[in-house]
Design an enzyme around this catalytic site. Structure first.
Site, PDB file in Angstrom:
ATOM      1  CG  ASP A 166      -1.271   2.038   7.006  1.00  0.00           C
ATOM      2  OD1 ASP A 166      -1.790   1.938   5.877  1.00  0.00           O
ATOM      3  OD2 ASP A 166      -1.070   3.125   7.564  1.00  0.00           O
ATOM      4  CG  ASP A 216      -4.101  -1.554   3.027  1.00  0.00           C
ATOM      5  OD1 ASP A 216      -4.324  -1.401   1.813  1.00  0.00           O
ATOM      6  OD2 ASP A 216      -3.535  -0.702   3.734  1.00  0.00           O
ATOM      7  CG  ASP A 248      -1.797   1.192   1.302  1.00  0.00           C
ATOM      8  OD1 ASP A 248      -2.371   1.554   0.264  1.00  0.00           O
ATOM      9  OD2 ASP A 248      -1.893   1.788   2.389  1.00  0.00           O
TER      10      ASP A 248
END
Length: 768
Positions: free
Chosen positions: A658, A662, A462
């Site tokens: 995080d 996700d 990410d």
């Protein structure tokens, strides 16, 4: 106590009682015509739950959470003892494993590192009977050097206490294994030692009952020395193994020692008093003096300092902490003094959760252990069969003393075989590796994650909060003609101080960095996805999107377009209905990103960005990070689909993220890697957690996983090769052509050292 009227004081936080400068308050709330100022957003959130109670000084506080279990949060929930080889075998009391016979270990080491009862008992039995073992060995093996001819009765007299008392645990576990139909190492040792001793007793008491073939040079041979030496060597091996196994808990013990036993609590009068950390409750205020450890998790409400978090996170540089910043229990305060409000105690603290995760990971089983389990299931029956075959073969083909030699080799086969080394091969590596990883700020949720991470060849990351700081910064300020930038920023920051939005925090930080003092803002209102507004010094101030601020100024709109094309975000400021400025915000790449990516690339891992942010922003970050593959605008479901697509292409995929968005991808990946500074949902979905949220921990985690997998394979290979070579030699295969024999005593020594070697090899991971 009778209720008393509470005097309204705008300079005191009504939740925690801290003195607050209204111009620099972290949050504000208006209630019944009065504006209350707060030291941090957490206090403001609490105020919202019961404004009448806090304003009157009688808040409806929840039941306090005690910290009594801070050092051992799982002891009351889990079984107290577990087998390191078979974690399904548990007990509330000290006991032996019904499968392998090994003494169950405490699920969590204590701070005192007390010696295990089994280890203490084995040492006592070994030391008390060692002189007897040496005596019987000298009488049996050194007869030609002695000035007299020793009687075998003396051997029997000296050997009996060794075998029957010192060897009692051996025979007890051997009998338990037979009763439970779980043949193991103790079965083999018990049968071998018992056979040697019982045969010698019969030869001593009733020699005529034995066949003539049992005689050698006219006398019946006895094997008291073999039985006694085997028992002593077995105890010695267990002592050495126990000492080595105890060292695998050093990492957890080091974590437990981080929490100080006392805390300095601030009372209602502002004085400090030392109290046990177990007496601290959520909401208490503590003072951490320079050089002291932070007792529990909390939020700084006064003071500034630098805090060394390396003992928990592996991060070498101390972090600056100011009012509103979170601190973690167990970290070391620097030269400043901090007052903090406790937010977590007991099993909820980060330290307790780290210890719990490591303990659970150490008790989990690695997939590679399945190979050892399949081999072990057939191991003992095969060894017994080999011993019988050796006995019969030597008896039939060994000549005059064939049956004596057959018994000798059969006992050696039973003794030298060590399924314990095979069973310990992977659990010891896992225990040491997870403890070492925790010291570096890496938490493996289970052993399987270690193996899978070592084999990863594709990494999806990410962007926000993983590759970047996740904290946007003001990158550019464009004002319309006639607008003073400083005055505009003061007005905008005064409004933003009441919001929890990341852009609002960026605005406040930017104003603070310029030394600008905010003004009080009233009538605050936030519109989700649009912006925020309030009255500042009698003026209506709006901060947000172009639509929310009614911005139509061509110059501001053109500047916003350029900012977005460069990968930044844009917000606008309007005062009294007139658009006055455009602010460009940019999320910077973490400094650890490029070095980490270089290491992973050297390990043969392809990195790809998978982000929900705009394509322009993702492409900019990919260019800065020198990542060739990047995809933006992905929904949570699209991220999970991307993971599935890469796995379908034959890749072993890890996903690092995080955020809540996700979590589906983290769960779908072969290995989910969560940032410790991310959301609880992401951490719960991950297989590996990087406590610091720093990406250099990802490269360290991968390298440690590879080292652990190598170590496990080395241990398994050593255990299998050791038995594959040792058993045939003990059976006498090399005796006819090469004259190479392995006596039962040498077999006992080799058996004892095999497990110690496996544990010793696993301990090398502490230096990884």
């Amino acid at each position: 106590m009778a209720d008393a009227a509470v005097v309204y004081d705008p300079t005191r936080d009504p939740v925690c009682g801290m003195r607050v400068d209204p111009a620099h308050a972290r949050a504000q709330r208006e209630w019944q015509g009065r504006v209350y100022h707060f030291c941090c957003a957490g206090c403001a959130t609490k105020f919202d739950t019961d404004p009448a109670g806090y304003a009157s000084g009688r808040p409806a506080l929840p039941t306090p959470v005690r910290a009594a279990s801070a050092l051992a949060p799982a002891a009351a929930r889990d079984a107290a003892y577990v087998c390191p080889m078979h974690p399904e075998e548990t007990s509330e009391e000290p006991a032996d494993c019904s499968i392998c016979g090994m003494a169950l270990e405490a699920t969590r080491p204590t701070l005192a590192a007390a010696e295990a009862p089994e280890l203490r008992d084995f040492r006592r039995r070994f030391l008390y009977t060692l002189p007897l073992t040496i005596s019987v060995f000298v009488l049996a093996m050194g007869g030609e050097f002695l000035p007299f001819t020793p009687s075998p009765w003396w051997q029997g007299l000296f050997a009996t206490p060794v075998v029957l008392w010192a060897g009692a645990p051996v025979f007890s576990r051997a009998w338990q294994s037979l009763r439970n139909r779980r043949a193991n190492m103790w079965t083999l040792i018990g049968i071998g030692t018992g056979s040697a001793y019982l045969y010698s007793i019969v030869a001593l008491l009733a020699p005529d009952a034995l066949p003539a073939a049992a005689r050698h040079h006219g006398a019946i041979a006895v094997y008291f020395e073999a039985a006694a030496v085997i028992v002593s060597l077995t105890l010695l091996g267990q002592i050495l193994e126990g000492l080595a196994r105890a060292r695998t808990a050093d990492a957890l013990r080091a974590l437990l020692s981080l929490q100080p036993p006392q805390a300095m609590r601030i009372d209602a009068q502002g004085d400090t008093v030392a109290v046990p950390v177990e007496a601290v409750v959520v909401g208490d205020r503590l003072r951490v003096r320079p050089g002291e450890k932070v007792p529990l998790d909390g939020v700084v409400v006064d003071g500034a300092s630098e805090v060394d978090e390396s003992m928990l996170t592996g991060e070498p540089m101390p972090r600056e902490k100011r009012t509103g910043d979170a601190v973690v229990g167990g970290t070391l305060n620097g030269h400043g003094s901090l007052d903090l409000r406790v937010t977590r105690v007991g099993a909820d603290t980060m330290l307790a959760k780290i210890v719990e995760l490591v303990a659970e990971a150490q008790r989990s089983r690695a997939p590679l252990q399945q190979l050892a389990d399949r081999v072990a299931a057939w191991f003992v029956p095969v060894v017994v069969l080999v011993a019988v075959v050796a006995f019969v073969a030597w008896g039939v083909a060994g000549g005059e003393a064939g049956w004596i030699r057959g018994l000798w080799h059969a006992i050696a086969v039973l003794i030298i075989a060590c399924p314990c080394a095979l069973g310990l091969a992977t659990p010891m590596s896992v225990m040491v590796a997870t403890g070492r990883a925790a010291q570096a700020g890496i938490l493996f949720r289970h052993a399987a994650a270690i193996e899978r991470l070592a084999d990863v060849d594709w990494l999806l990351v990410d962007k926000t909060g993983t590759l970047t700081h996740g904290r946007p910064q003001i990158d550019e300020v464009i004002c319309v003609d006639g607008t003073a930038a400083a005055e505009m920023l003061v007005a905008a920051a005064s409004v933003a101080a009441k919001s929890e939005h990341p852009y609002a925090h960026a605005l406040v930080r930017h104003a603070q960095a310029l030394g600008l003092r905010r003004n009080a803002a009233t009538a605050f209102r936030a519109s989700a996805g649009a912006g925020m507004e309030a009255r500042v010094l009698g003026k209506d101030v709006r901060v947000g999107s172009a639509t929310f601020t009614a911005t139509e100024d061509p110059a501001l709109l053109a500047a916003a377009t350029r900012a977005r094309q460069a990968g930044a975000s844009a917000i606008f400021v309007a005062i009294d209905g007139l658009p006055v400025a455009m602010l460009a915000l940019r999320d910077a790449l973490k400094p650890t990103a490029r070095p980490m990516l270089a290491v992973l690339s050297a390990h043969g891992i392809t990195v790809e960005i998978a982000s929900g942010d705009a394509e322009d922003t993702v492409r900019r970050i990919a260019g800065e990070a020198e990542i060739a593959r990047a995809q933006g605008g992905l929904s949570p479901a699209a991220k999970a689909e991307l993971v599935a697509r890469r796995r379908a292409e034959g890749h072993r995929v890890a996903m690092a993220g995080d955020g809540i968005n996700d979590a589906p991808a983290l769960a779908a990946a072969d290995v989910g890697i969560a940032m410790g500074n991310g959301t609880d949902v992401a951490i719960a979905a991950g297989d590996v957690t990087l406590v610091t949220g720093s990406l250099d921990g990802l490269a360290r985690a991968h390298e440690l996983a590879r080292a652990t997998l190598r170590n496990m394979r080395q241990n398994l290979g050593f255990a299998l090769c050791y038995n594959a070579i040792g058993i045939p030699i003990a059976a006498g295969v090399l005796s006819p052509g090469f004259g190479i024999d392995a006596s039962p005593m040498l077999a006992a020594l080799a058996m004892s050292l095999s497990s110690v070697s496996v544990v010793g090899n696993a301990l090398r991971l502490r230096r990884a």
